[in-house]
Motif scaffolding. Structure first.
Motif, PDB file in Angstrom:
ATOM      1  N   SER A 301       0.928  -1.256   0.054  1.00 14.81           N
ATOM      2  CA  SER A 301       0.243   0.094  -0.149  1.00 14.81           C
ATOM      3  C   SER A 301       0.948   1.238  -0.043  1.00 14.81           C
ATOM      4  N   GLU A 303       0.390   5.766  -1.104  1.00 13.68           N
ATOM      5  CA  GLU A 303      -0.424   6.873  -1.359  1.00 13.68           C
ATOM      6  C   GLU A 303       0.396   7.749  -2.296  1.00 13.68           C
ATOM      7  N   ASP A 305      -0.035  11.640  -4.452  1.00 19.55           N
ATOM      8  CA  ASP A 305      -0.814  13.032  -4.282  1.00 19.55           C
ATOM      9  C   ASP A 305      -0.391  14.107  -5.521  1.00 19.55           C
ATOM     10  N   GLY A 331      -8.201   3.785  -3.120  1.00 15.50           N
ATOM     11  CA  GLY A 331      -9.282   4.753  -2.592  1.00 15.50           C
ATOM     12  C   GLY A 331      -8.846   6.293  -2.605  1.00 15.50           C
ATOM     13  N   GLN A 332      -9.835   7.144  -2.243  1.00 16.85           N
ATOM     14  CA  GLN A 332      -9.587   8.298  -1.916  1.00 16.85           C
ATOM     15  C   GLN A 332      -9.394   8.799  -0.415  1.00 16.85           C
ATOM     16  N   ARG A 333      -8.152   9.558  -0.203  1.00 18.90           N
ATOM     17  CA  ARG A 333      -8.009  10.068   1.070  1.00 18.90           C
ATOM     18  C   ARG A 333      -7.546  11.564   0.933  1.00 18.90           C
ATOM     19  N   LEU A 334      -7.671  12.244   2.036  1.00 21.88           N
ATOM     20  CA  LEU A 334      -7.213  13.512   2.207  1.00 21.88           C
ATOM     21  C   LEU A 334      -5.774  13.724   3.173  1.00 21.88           C
ATOM     22  N   GLY A 335      -4.689  14.228   2.581  1.00 21.87           N
ATOM     23  CA  GLY A 335      -3.443  14.400   3.444  1.00 21.87           C
ATOM     24  C   GLY A 335      -3.529  15.744   3.978  1.00 21.87           C
ATOM     25  N   GLN A 342      -4.562   9.791  -3.763  1.00 23.21           N
ATOM     26  CA  GLN A 342      -5.201   8.324  -4.277  1.00 23.21           C
ATOM     27  C   GLN A 342      -4.119   7.335  -3.501  1.00 23.21           C
ATOM     28  N   SER A 343      -5.179   6.453  -2.806  1.00 23.40           N
ATOM     29  CA  SER A 343      -4.308   5.442  -1.769  1.00 23.40           C
ATOM     30  C   SER A 343      -4.417   4.166  -2.675  1.00 23.40           C
TER      31      SER A 343
END
Length: 434
Positions: A301, A303, A305, A331-335, A342-343
């Motif tokens: 895994s 991420e 950005d 999946g979508q994440r906020l950093g 994008q994860s």
């Protein structure tokens, strides 16, 4: 051949299923055990009892089995029949030859075989089976059953297998039993067979070699390694033909555990009346429960950005094509500072983890990733291709605990002008595969 009314057959559920939606399975891989069939030797085991019990449990096999049995017999021997019967307080079926001109008698084996003709030596019987027009697999299984008998007789009498003459089983209805059993074995090639401890019986049995002890020498030789029980009832309880069928189907070293959803029960009767016990063989057909098997998987895994949507999609497609990648999801994440990320999560075979990690660094902008190994449980799956509405559709199906079957069609194979058409094709392909 024309089906006599006395065959007592019902329409095949399998025929109905494969005609559904005009879909047919073309290719199957990774096949699993489909059924467990437990043979409960209440009164004993003989060839005719086995066939009657199985056709009682699986009437959809009736037409196939009786056609194969009739194909191997001369016209003068009579026609196969499956009739209603009773033993003790139990209803059952009885299998044999309907030959009105034949003299019937009750031989010492206690299972009611008739000796109205001679089918010949092992070589003669094999040649007759090979020459007959039989369903796929029947001849191979029937000859394998005969071979168990021939090898036992050859050792007992000190002759080559090719010279063995089946004095005790060479009548036409015994050849009928062998071929019918072979047809059943071929039709249920995906089944696992188990058996209860066998009744030993006792005393002497009258044969063409004179009086012999029970179990008969050939029966005892064939069934080495099988569990026996003594229920105090004498006589020949397991015949040589019954013994050969058991040896062909049942692994005596395997646990006699039959589990799953009970689908059918069949009862086959012998003709001898036993004191205080029905002279029957029961067949219990279980839908084999698909147990989830333990497995290990590597999980990678990371991420991203700083890649565009197009670059992320291209990287995902290229990583999915890498050998060892089982699945990839994004999946979508906020950093930090609210940046969208994008994860990536990849499921990878453990032996390919390092190679896949290298490709992740090459295909994306990540400068680090996480790697761990997880345990998982996986249901066995069956992969098949189904012809439906003129298209070949790949379908993955599983049988879940409790016997529920589910299927999933491959989206890339679903061609249609509209969403409704593609959904209809998907439903029909999946319905035709479970």
């Amino acid at each position: 051949m024309k089906r006599p009314a006395r065959w007592l057959c019902e329409a095949s559920w399998f025929d109905k299923l494969t005609m559904k939606h005009n879909c047919s399975i073309l290719l199957e891989a990774n096949s699993q055990v489909t059924h467990t069939i437990h043979l409960d030797a209440v009164g004993g085991v003989a060839g005719d009892m086995f066939v009657a019990a199985m056709l009682d449990a699986r009437p959809d096999l009736c037409a196939r089995v009786l056609a194969d049995a009739a194909a191997v017999l001369p016209a003068s021997a009579g026609q196969p029949e499956l009739v209603e019967a009773a033993s003790g307080a139990l209803r059952a079926r009885r299998f044999g030859l309907a030959a009105p001109q034949v003299h019937h008698h009750a031989p010492a084996d206690g299972h009611g075989h008739r000796h109205d003709g001679d089918a010949g030596s092992f070589r003669d019987m094999v040649a007759r089976i090979r020459a007959a027009s039989l369903h796929a697999g029947t001849a191979e299984h029937a000859i394998a059953i005969l071979t168990h008998l021939a090898e036992a007789e050859a050792v007992l009498h000190g002759v080559p297998v090719s010279d063995v003459h089946f004095h005790e089983i060479a009548d036409w209805d015994s050849l009928l039993d062998v071929v019918a059993a072979g047809s059943i074995a071929a039709a249920l090639a995906g089944a696992r067979w188990t058996a209860s401890p066998l009744p030993r019986g006792g005393g002497l049995v009258k044969t063409r070699h004179g009086l012999l002890p029970v179990p008969a020498p050939a029966t005892a030789a064939i069934l080495r390694g099988f569990a026996w029980r003594d229920d105090g009832v004498s006589g020949e309880r397991v015949t040589p033909t019954g013994a050969a069928i058991l040896r062909h189907l049942v692994d005596p070293a395997a646990p006699a555990v039959a589990s799953g959803r009970l689908e059918a029960v069949g009862t086959g009767a012998g003709t001898r009346v036993l004191p205080g016990i029905p002279n029957v063989l029961r067949a219990l057909v279980f839908d084999a429960a698909e147990a989830a098997r333990p497995d290990h998987i590597s999980v990678l895994s990371f991420e991203i950005d700083d890649m565009t949507g197009e670059e992320v999609a291209m990287a995902a497609d290229r990583l999915r094509a890498v050998d060892g990648v089982v699945d990839l999801s994004i999946g979508q994440r906020l950093g930090k500072k609210g940046r969208a990320m994008q994860s990536f999560r990849l499921l990878v075979r453990p032996d390919a983890a390092q190679a896949v990690a290298d490709r992740c660094f090459a295909e994306t902008s990540t400068i680090g990733l996480r790697l761990r190994e997880e345990r998982r449980l996986v249901l066995p799956r069956r992969l098949s291709r189904t012809a439906c509405e003129g298209q070949d559709v790949s379908v993955k199906s599983v049988r879940r605990p409790g016997g529920i079957a589910t299927a999933k069609a491959e989206s890339d194979d679903l061609a249609g002008d509209t969403l409704a058409a593609r959904r209809r094709l998907k439903q029909r392909a999946e319905d035709g595969s479970v």
